[in-house]
Scaffold this motif. Sequence first.
Motif, short mmCIF file in Angstrom:
data_model
loop_
_atom_site.label_atom_id
_atom_site.label_comp_id
_atom_site.label_asym_id
_atom_site.label_seq_id
_atom_site.Cartn_x
_atom_site.Cartn_y
_atom_site.Cartn_z
N SER A 36 0.85 -1.19 0.00
CA SER A 36 0.00 0.00 0.00
C SER A 36 0.89 1.24 0.00
CB SER A 36 -0.91 0.02 1.24
OG SER A 36 -1.72 -1.13 1.31
N ALA A 41 -3.68 12.94 -1.79
CA ALA A 41 -4.75 12.55 -2.71
C ALA A 41 -4.38 12.78 -4.16
CB ALA A 41 -6.03 13.32 -2.36
N HIS A 43 -1.95 11.87 -5.75
CA HIS A 43 -1.26 10.72 -6.35
C HIS A 43 -2.13 9.47 -6.41
CE1 HIS A 43 2.32 13.01 -6.58
NE2 HIS A 43 2.64 12.96 -5.31
N ARG A 44 -3.40 9.59 -6.05
CA ARG A 44 -4.25 8.39 -6.00
C ARG A 44 -4.28 7.66 -7.35
NH1 ARG A 44 -9.23 7.42 -2.52
NH2 ARG A 44 -9.90 5.36 -3.23
N GLU A 48 -3.08 3.69 -7.98
CA GLU A 48 -4.01 2.66 -8.41
C GLU A 48 -3.67 2.13 -9.80
OE1 GLU A 48 -7.80 4.53 -7.84
OE2 GLU A 48 -7.85 4.06 -5.69
N GLU A 53 -2.42 -0.50 -3.51
CA GLU A 53 -3.51 0.03 -2.70
C GLU A 53 -3.18 1.45 -2.26
OE1 GLU A 53 -4.64 -2.62 0.49
OE2 GLU A 53 -3.86 -4.34 -0.63
N PHE A 54 -4.11 2.35 -2.46
CA PHE A 54 -3.93 3.75 -2.06
C PHE A 54 -4.46 3.96 -0.65
CE2 PHE A 54 -5.85 7.95 -1.52
CZ PHE A 54 -4.74 8.77 -1.72
N ARG A 55 -3.68 4.67 0.16
CA ARG A 55 -4.10 5.10 1.48
C ARG A 55 -3.84 6.60 1.59
NH1 ARG A 55 -6.04 0.97 0.96
NH2 ARG A 55 -5.96 -0.91 2.26
N HIS A 56 -4.84 7.34 1.97
CA HIS A 56 -4.71 8.80 2.02
C HIS A 56 -3.89 9.22 3.24
CE1 HIS A 56 -6.72 13.02 2.23
NE2 HIS A 56 -5.58 13.05 1.58
N ASP A 60 -2.41 17.60 1.66
CA ASP A 60 -2.60 17.61 0.22
C ASP A 60 -2.15 18.97 -0.32
OD1 ASP A 60 -3.78 15.04 -0.02
OD2 ASP A 60 -5.62 15.87 0.84
#
Length: 422
Positions: A36, A41, A43-44, A48, A53-56, A60
């Motif tokens: 992960s 945000a 770079h989401r 993906e 897995e993206f985790r915030h 930002d």
Amino acid sequence: MADASHVVFATTGSLGDLHPFLAVGGELKRRGHRASIATSAVHRAQVEAAGLEFRHMRPDPENTPAFHARFMHPRTGGEFVYRHYLGPAIRASYADLVQATRGADLLVSQSLMALAAPLVAARTGIPWASAVLQPMCFFSLHERPNYIPLPLLPWLCGRSPALHGKVFGYVRRFTESWMRPVQDFKRELGIDSSGHPMYEGQHSPACVLAMFSPLLGRPQPDWPAPTVQTGTALYQPDDAALPPTVRNFLARGGAPLAVFTLSSAASNDAGGFYRAALAAAQSLGLRALLITGGLAESTAMEPLPPTALRIGYAPFEQVFPHAALIVHSGGSATCFKALQAGKPQVVVPHAHDQLDNALRLRQLGVAKVVTGKRLGRLRAAMRQALADDGMRRHAQALGERSRREDGVSQACDALERMLVHA
């Protein structure tokens, strides 16, 4: 191989700060682990798209010209990053990263940028490795401190570690106020706040990955004891195909090609770089590929002459080998990809580690350096680099050496060893 584990990477900043962890995370996933990325945000989509897995993890960044100008200011950019951007967000970053690492087996953080990672490791006990992406970020007393914005003092410090130590003591004291929100929060959490978060506090006591080429920086006596130098971890997505317009432009041949790019961070505050680049290329009889990131400043130059092409993005590893000369801003990954291409370089550093990277390339004998305020000298630097047969031969030789490195595999091997011991 270690049993399947969940590894969380914590990073923030530009694409140059993200891509190494996409590369390592992708390889860990191929080895059967779960990976992960905890990041901002913005770079989401990239996370993906890489199949991770993206985790915030806050903060930002503001996507405004004013924010980018302050972030990339050559003298005050560092203070802005820590005093006004990362430091005030430490509580939010910590809360996000605690959530992102819940149930994970290993936390890997980008040094200097993921300020919450040492706090999360101290409070939760999760095994933690830190990663240094640029040699400057070790702040070794045995190397010249190119981050000091004075003409003579860095040279003197580079000749005397004792003098460097005295100067560095002042730098530590000067930057303490930048870190006050982090230190205050550490005390609230009951964590020892004696270590400076920007210096010794950024490094894991268990494993420090030096994720840059030994061509750019070799181990120094004062590097942390658990440091493992892996080499540069390059991210090369499977679907990174060149657009037809770029392929056709490269295949057209004719005059030698110069590739110009400021990468993702500096391109947000390009100033007059691309105008100067196009003018220099035209005066030297070169074709110009301008990789601009889609900036309004660059679109104002259109219509471009037939010998030039502007594109927002292209995989450097696919276009650099076609160039006779590469002109860039000195981001660590860009420096290494230019080294791998084996071509002469002109570096126009903007802020942060870019000047240090540029001077290391110059010391290797493969680059000329033009500071951002001296774009009038760009043409002369390009002409000198193109005419220097010794630089061309040296660049080719270092290209062969750099292409033998495999930083991604080396980093994954080190992390798997840590997972086994953990």
